[in-house]
Design an enzyme around this catalytic site. Sequence first.
Site, PDB file in Angstrom:
ATOM      1  N   TYR A 149      80.769  66.016  43.512  1.00  0.00           N
ATOM      2  CA  TYR A 149      79.906  64.858  43.282  1.00  0.00           C
ATOM      3  C   TYR A 149      79.766  63.999  44.541  1.00  0.00           C
ATOM      4  O   TYR A 149      78.658  63.617  44.933  1.00  0.00           O
ATOM      5  CB  TYR A 149      80.479  64.036  42.138  1.00  0.00           C
ATOM      6  CG  TYR A 149      79.659  62.841  41.729  1.00  0.00           C
ATOM      7  CD1 TYR A 149      78.591  62.968  40.849  1.00  0.00           C
ATOM      8  CD2 TYR A 149      79.973  61.565  42.202  1.00  0.00           C
ATOM      9  CE1 TYR A 149      77.846  61.868  40.452  1.00  0.00           C
ATOM     10  CE2 TYR A 149      79.232  60.456  41.811  1.00  0.00           C
ATOM     11  CZ  TYR A 149      78.174  60.616  40.947  1.00  0.00           C
ATOM     12  OH  TYR A 149      77.429  59.522  40.566  1.00  0.00           O
ATOM     13  N   LYS A 153      76.266  63.327  46.522  1.00  0.00           N
ATOM     14  CA  LYS A 153      75.668  61.995  46.606  1.00  0.00           C
ATOM     15  C   LYS A 153      75.532  61.529  48.058  1.00  0.00           C
ATOM     16  O   LYS A 153      74.570  60.821  48.404  1.00  0.00           O
ATOM     17  CB  LYS A 153      76.491  60.998  45.788  1.00  0.00           C
ATOM     18  CG  LYS A 153      76.414  61.236  44.284  1.00  0.00           C
ATOM     19  CD  LYS A 153      74.980  61.111  43.764  1.00  0.00           C
ATOM     20  CE  LYS A 153      74.910  61.168  42.251  1.00  0.00           C
ATOM     21  NZ  LYS A 153      73.530  60.983  41.738  1.00  0.00           N
TER      22      LYS A 153
END
Length: 260
Positions: A149, A153
Amino acid sequence: MSKKPLTVVTGGASGIGAACVRHHVQRGDEVIVLDLPAGWSDHKGKEMGVTAFHACDVLDDQRVRDLAELIENAHGPIDYLINSAGILQRKLPPEQLPMDHWDAVTNIDLRGTYLCCAVFGARMAARGYGAIVNIASVTSFRSSPLHAYGPAKAAVASLTMGLAAEWGRSGVRVNAVAPGFTLTEGLQAAIDRGDRDPAELCAPSAMNRLVMPDEDADGIGFLLSDAARAITGITMPIDCGWLCGSNWDTWGGMQGPRKS
C-alpha cells in the site's frame, strides 16, 4: 443557462469516495459514480442524488474506455475526475505478504488510478480544460509496515506530478490528497473487530483525532474549484497533523493543551 459541472467519482459507493459524491452533489454538480456493483443500490443512488451509476472495475481497460465515451455521449464533457477506487492492505511482514495480495493492492491503487487518469485526462486535455484529484496517503511520505500500500500510494503522488506536467499546458490540473487515518466504514469495522485501537491512531497527530470522510471531501472539493486554479502537481495532506506530529516521540511527545 450554463451546464452544471460533471464530476466522475471512482469508488464512489463508500468511504472517501461517497463523501466526495455528497460534497459535489451539494455544490450543484452532476455526479457519475463508477464502482463495483456489490456496494450499490438504486436506493443509495437516489438518496445521494447522483445522476448515474455504472458498474466498473478500474482494472478493466476496455470497460473504462467504453464508459468514458458512454458518459460523455449521454451527459456531455467531464469536468472533474476523482480517483477514489482503492483497497487497503493487511499489515504483514514481507516474508508473510502473499504476492497475490501485493499485486491486488498495487494494481487497484496504482494501475487503476493511472488507467482512469489516462482515459479521462486525455479527453480533458483534448478539450483544453478539466481537473483531476487522486487519492494518495500519508504513507506516501513516511515509512510504514504496509509494503504494498505505501509504495503504491507513493507512486500515485509521483504519477500526479508527472501528469500535471504532461497536461498543464492543455488546461488540465492534476493534484492528489494524502488522507491520514480517516473514519470510513472500513476503519470503523476494524475498530469494532478490535483490529485497530483508535487511541493509537490519534496519538501521533497534532490534533489528536481521526479525519472524517467529509473533511477529505472538502479538501478534494477545494482542489477541484476555481479557488485552486493555480495549483497543480501537489499532494496535499489532510491528516489532522499526523505528518507533523508523528516523530515527536523522539523528544518526549507533543505538548498538551495550553490552559487559559
